[in-house]
Design a protein around this motif. Structure first.
Motif, short mmCIF file in Angstrom:
data_model
loop_
_atom_site.label_atom_id
_atom_site.label_comp_id
_atom_site.label_asym_id
_atom_site.label_seq_id
_atom_site.Cartn_x
_atom_site.Cartn_y
_atom_site.Cartn_z
N GLY A 1 0.69 -1.24 -0.07
CA GLY A 1 0.02 -0.09 0.11
C GLY A 1 0.91 1.28 0.15
N LYS A 2 0.11 2.37 -0.18
CA LYS A 2 0.94 3.71 -0.22
C LYS A 2 0.14 4.80 0.60
N TYR A 3 0.77 5.86 1.10
CA TYR A 3 0.20 6.76 1.58
C TYR A 3 0.59 7.92 0.71
N VAL A 4 -0.41 8.92 0.79
CA VAL A 4 -0.54 10.10 -0.60
C VAL A 4 -0.81 11.47 0.14
N LYS A 5 -0.22 12.29 -0.43
CA LYS A 5 -0.64 13.55 -0.20
C LYS A 5 -0.30 14.54 -1.31
N VAL A 6 -1.00 15.72 -1.52
CA VAL A 6 -0.66 16.69 -2.49
C VAL A 6 -0.06 17.80 -1.92
N LYS A 7 1.20 18.06 -2.87
CA LYS A 7 1.98 19.24 -2.29
C LYS A 7 1.44 20.65 -3.13
N LYS A 8 0.48 20.97 -2.19
CA LYS A 8 -0.76 21.99 -2.55
C LYS A 8 0.07 23.12 -3.38
N ASP A 9 1.25 23.51 -2.91
CA ASP A 9 2.06 24.73 -3.18
C ASP A 9 2.26 24.76 -4.66
N SER A 10 2.48 23.35 -5.28
CA SER A 10 2.58 23.16 -6.56
C SER A 10 1.41 22.62 -7.56
N CYS A 11 0.16 22.69 -7.06
CA CYS A 11 -0.70 22.29 -7.64
C CYS A 11 -1.54 23.46 -8.45
N ILE A 12 -1.77 23.39 -9.63
CA ILE A 12 -2.37 24.22 -10.42
C ILE A 12 -3.76 24.20 -10.52
N ALA A 13 -4.58 23.37 -9.96
CA ALA A 13 -6.02 23.19 -9.94
C ALA A 13 -6.44 22.70 -11.03
N CYS A 14 -5.67 21.74 -11.61
CA CYS A 14 -6.24 21.45 -13.06
C CYS A 14 -7.40 20.49 -13.06
N GLY A 15 -7.57 19.65 -11.96
CA GLY A 15 -8.83 18.95 -11.58
C GLY A 15 -8.85 17.47 -12.03
N SER A 16 -7.50 17.21 -12.58
CA SER A 16 -7.33 15.85 -13.26
C SER A 16 -7.29 14.68 -12.29
N CYS A 17 -6.64 14.73 -11.21
CA CYS A 17 -6.61 13.85 -10.16
C CYS A 17 -8.06 13.55 -9.56
N GLY A 18 -8.94 14.40 -9.42
CA GLY A 18 -10.25 14.10 -8.69
C GLY A 18 -11.00 13.50 -9.69
N ALA A 19 -10.83 13.80 -10.92
CA ALA A 19 -11.46 12.90 -12.18
C ALA A 19 -10.77 11.55 -12.33
N SER A 20 -10.01 11.22 -12.01
CA SER A 20 -9.24 9.82 -12.06
C SER A 20 -9.46 9.21 -10.79
N ALA A 21 -9.42 9.81 -9.56
CA ALA A 21 -9.54 9.04 -8.19
C ALA A 21 -10.37 9.91 -7.49
N PRO A 22 -11.74 9.87 -7.57
CA PRO A 22 -12.60 10.67 -6.64
C PRO A 22 -13.03 10.13 -5.50
N ASP A 23 -12.22 8.97 -5.18
CA ASP A 23 -12.37 8.34 -3.82
C ASP A 23 -11.16 8.81 -3.11
N ILE A 24 -10.34 9.53 -3.87
CA ILE A 24 -9.05 9.94 -2.86
C ILE A 24 -8.82 11.26 -2.93
N PHE A 25 -9.38 11.95 -3.87
CA PHE A 25 -9.14 13.55 -4.28
C PHE A 25 -10.41 14.15 -4.30
N ASP A 26 -10.12 15.57 -3.69
CA ASP A 26 -11.39 16.48 -3.90
C ASP A 26 -10.50 17.72 -4.08
N PHE A 27 -11.43 18.85 -3.98
CA PHE A 27 -10.61 20.22 -4.02
C PHE A 27 -11.20 21.14 -3.04
N ASP A 28 -10.19 22.08 -2.71
CA ASP A 28 -10.71 22.98 -1.76
C ASP A 28 -11.32 24.44 -2.33
N ASP A 29 -11.53 25.29 -1.70
CA ASP A 29 -12.00 26.46 -2.08
C ASP A 29 -11.42 27.07 -3.43
N ASP A 30 -10.34 26.97 -3.44
CA ASP A 30 -9.44 27.58 -4.60
C ASP A 30 -9.16 26.53 -5.55
#
Ligand code: F3S
Length: 76
Positions: free
Chosen positions: A1-30
């Motif tokens: 198994g793996k642990y995962v986190k988003v390095k948010k200061d590098s995220c450009i809010a493209c939305g791709s991760c949430g589309a690929s893995a909606p059970d793992i990723f969602d998006f904040d207000d930004d």
């Protein structure tokens, strides 16, 4: 198994991760991605279930800024 986190200061809010893995990723207000799996709150301390590994890999592969980080150990 793996642990995962988003390095948010590098995220450009493209939305791709949430589309690929909606059970793992969602998006904040930004629109920045965060790990919402099992209440992880982007801490990277929740082991991702085996049946979501394929979704997780798809998300990682789809991220244009490579800001989805994984580790064999929980993030500190
Ligand atoms: Fe951000 Fe990468 Fe997801 S840029 S929205 S973490 S695919």
């Amino acid at each position: 198994g793996k642990y995962v986190k988003v390095k948010k200061d590098s995220c450009i809010a493209c939305g791709s991760c949430g589309a690929s893995a909606p059970d793992i990723f969602d998006f904040d207000d930004d629109g920045l991605a965060e790990v919402i799996y099992e209440g992880d709150n982007n801490r990277g301390v929740t082991l991702i279930a085996a049946d979501l590994q394929e979704d997780l890999q798809d998300a990682i592969d789809s991220c244009p800024t490579s800001c989805i980080k994984t580790s064999a150990n929980a993030f500190a």
